[in-house]
Motif scaffolding. Sequence first.
Motif, PDB file in Angstrom:
ATOM      1  N   VAL A  33       0.875  -1.173   0.000  1.00  0.00           N
ATOM      2  CA  VAL A  33       0.000   0.000   0.000  1.00  0.00           C
ATOM      3  C   VAL A  33       0.910   1.220   0.000  1.00  0.00           C
ATOM      4  N   MET A  34       0.728   2.074  -1.007  1.00  0.00           N
ATOM      5  CA  MET A  34       1.603   3.217  -1.201  1.00  0.00           C
ATOM      6  C   MET A  34       0.908   4.527  -0.858  1.00  0.00           C
ATOM      7  N   ASP A  35       1.686   5.475  -0.349  1.00  0.00           N
ATOM      8  CA  ASP A  35       1.208   6.837  -0.131  1.00  0.00           C
ATOM      9  C   ASP A  35       1.269   7.522  -1.491  1.00  0.00           C
ATOM     10  N   LYS A  36       0.114   7.825  -2.063  1.00  0.00           N
ATOM     11  CA  LYS A  36       0.075   8.388  -3.411  1.00  0.00           C
ATOM     12  C   LYS A  36       0.785   9.737  -3.513  1.00  0.00           C
ATOM     13  N   ALA A  37       0.671  10.550  -2.486  1.00  0.00           N
ATOM     14  CA  ALA A  37       1.289  11.876  -2.521  1.00  0.00           C
ATOM     15  C   ALA A  37       2.816  11.803  -2.459  1.00  0.00           C
ATOM     16  N   LEU A  38       3.330  10.920  -1.618  1.00  0.00           N
ATOM     17  CA  LEU A  38       4.777  10.834  -1.425  1.00  0.00           C
ATOM     18  C   LEU A  38       5.440   9.744  -2.264  1.00  0.00           C
ATOM     19  N   GLY A  39       4.660   8.781  -2.744  1.00  0.00           N
ATOM     20  CA  GLY A  39       5.213   7.700  -3.548  1.00  0.00           C
ATOM     21  C   GLY A  39       6.030   6.696  -2.757  1.00  0.00           C
ATOM     22  N   VAL A  40       5.775   6.593  -1.461  1.00  0.00           N
ATOM     23  CA  VAL A  40       6.497   5.637  -0.625  1.00  0.00           C
ATOM     24  C   VAL A  40       5.507   4.674   0.046  1.00  0.00           C
ATOM     25  N   SER A  41       6.033   3.572   0.517  1.00  0.00           N
ATOM     26  CA  SER A  41       5.209   2.573   1.196  1.00  0.00           C
ATOM     27  C   SER A  41       4.617   3.142   2.476  1.00  0.00           C
ATOM     28  N   LYS A  42       3.383   2.733   2.773  1.00  0.00           N
ATOM     29  CA  LYS A  42       2.751   3.115   4.039  1.00  0.00           C
ATOM     30  C   LYS A  42       3.117   2.135   5.154  1.00  0.00           C
ATOM     31  N   GLY A  43       3.907   1.104   4.841  1.00  0.00           N
ATOM     32  CA  GLY A  43       4.365   0.175   5.875  1.00  0.00           C
ATOM     33  C   GLY A  43       3.520  -1.071   6.028  1.00  0.00           C
ATOM     34  N   PHE A  44       2.616  -1.307   5.056  1.00  0.00           N
ATOM     35  CA  PHE A  44       1.865  -2.565   5.084  1.00  0.00           C
ATOM     36  C   PHE A  44       1.478  -2.963   3.670  1.00  0.00           C
ATOM     37  N   GLY A  45       1.102  -4.229   3.522  1.00  0.00           N
ATOM     38  CA  GLY A  45       0.727  -4.728   2.209  1.00  0.00           C
ATOM     39  C   GLY A  45      -0.019  -6.041   2.335  1.00  0.00           C
ATOM     40  N   PHE A  46      -0.356  -6.588   1.184  1.00  0.00           N
ATOM     41  CA  PHE A  46      -1.140  -7.821   1.128  1.00  0.00           C
ATOM     42  C   PHE A  46      -0.465  -8.836   0.223  1.00  0.00           C
ATOM     43  N   VAL A  47      -0.554 -10.097   0.612  1.00  0.00           N
ATOM     44  CA  VAL A  47      -0.081 -11.214  -0.204  1.00  0.00           C
ATOM     45  C   VAL A  47      -1.244 -12.172  -0.371  1.00  0.00           C
ATOM     46  N   GLN A  48      -1.496 -12.589  -1.598  1.00  0.00           N
ATOM     47  CA  GLN A  48      -2.550 -13.565  -1.901  1.00  0.00           C
ATOM     48  C   GLN A  48      -1.876 -14.879  -2.257  1.00  0.00           C
ATOM     49  N   MET A  49      -2.214 -15.926  -1.507  1.00  0.00           N
ATOM     50  CA  MET A  49      -1.689 -17.262  -1.777  1.00  0.00           C
ATOM     51  C   MET A  49      -2.882 -18.188  -2.027  1.00  0.00           C
ATOM     52  N   PRO A  50      -2.904 -18.889  -3.191  1.00  0.00           N
ATOM     53  CA  PRO A  50      -4.076 -19.697  -3.538  1.00  0.00           C
ATOM     54  C   PRO A  50      -4.325 -20.902  -2.629  1.00  0.00           C
ATOM     55  N   LYS A  51      -3.283 -21.452  -2.021  1.00  0.00           N
ATOM     56  CA  LYS A  51      -3.452 -22.628  -1.166  1.00  0.00           C
ATOM     57  C   LYS A  51      -3.411 -22.212   0.302  1.00  0.00           C
ATOM     58  N   ALA A  52      -4.521 -22.417   0.996  1.00  0.00           N
ATOM     59  CA  ALA A  52      -4.639 -21.998   2.396  1.00  0.00           C
ATOM     60  C   ALA A  52      -3.579 -22.647   3.286  1.00  0.00           C
ATOM     61  N   ALA A  53      -3.262 -23.895   3.041  1.00  0.00           N
ATOM     62  CA  ALA A  53      -2.272 -24.590   3.869  1.00  0.00           C
ATOM     63  C   ALA A  53      -0.903 -23.919   3.751  1.00  0.00           C
ATOM     64  N   GLU A  54      -0.515 -23.539   2.533  1.00  0.00           N
ATOM     65  CA  GLU A  54       0.763 -22.854   2.327  1.00  0.00           C
ATOM     66  C   GLU A  54       0.741 -21.479   2.987  1.00  0.00           C
ATOM     67  N   ALA A  55      -0.386 -20.790   2.884  1.00  0.00           N
ATOM     68  CA  ALA A  55      -0.515 -19.458   3.472  1.00  0.00           C
ATOM     69  C   ALA A  55      -0.384 -19.530   4.991  1.00  0.00           C
ATOM     70  N   LYS A  56      -0.971 -20.554   5.604  1.00  0.00           N
ATOM     71  CA  LYS A  56      -0.901 -20.699   7.062  1.00  0.00           C
ATOM     72  C   LYS A  56       0.531 -20.966   7.514  1.00  0.00           C
ATOM     73  N   VAL A  57       1.262 -21.791   6.768  1.00  0.00           N
ATOM     74  CA  VAL A  57       2.661 -22.068   7.105  1.00  0.00           C
ATOM     75  C   VAL A  57       3.485 -20.783   6.971  1.00  0.00           C
ATOM     76  N   ALA A  58       3.267 -20.038   5.887  1.00  0.00           N
ATOM     77  CA  ALA A  58       3.988 -18.782   5.673  1.00  0.00           C
ATOM     78  C   ALA A  58       3.678 -17.782   6.784  1.00  0.00           C
TER      79      ALA A  58
END
Length: 82
Positions: A33-58
């Motif tokens: 998630v980026m700060d549009k005005a400054l063009g830098v990261s807001k310090g958080f983001g999202f990862v989508q993993m199709p397999k729930a078991a792999e996502a839980k291990v990660a």
Amino acid sequence: MKLIIRNLDRSTTEGEIKILFEEYGTVQSCDLVMDKALGVSKGFGFVQMPKAAEAKVAMKAINNKSIGNSKVRVKKAEDRTA
């Protein structure tokens, strides 16, 4: 499964996050998630993993891990309702 990663170092890139999560399985998408005005990261983001078991291990493996200068927090992202 969609995961939220919080407390990211502002210099961490989407590529770095994707590589980190790919150690545990397939990554469908990775979005910082980026700060549009400054063009830098807001310090958080999202990862989508199709397999729930792999996502839980990660999630367990990466939660509280130091990345850059920050100890990140990873949990399942809650679905937003309008």
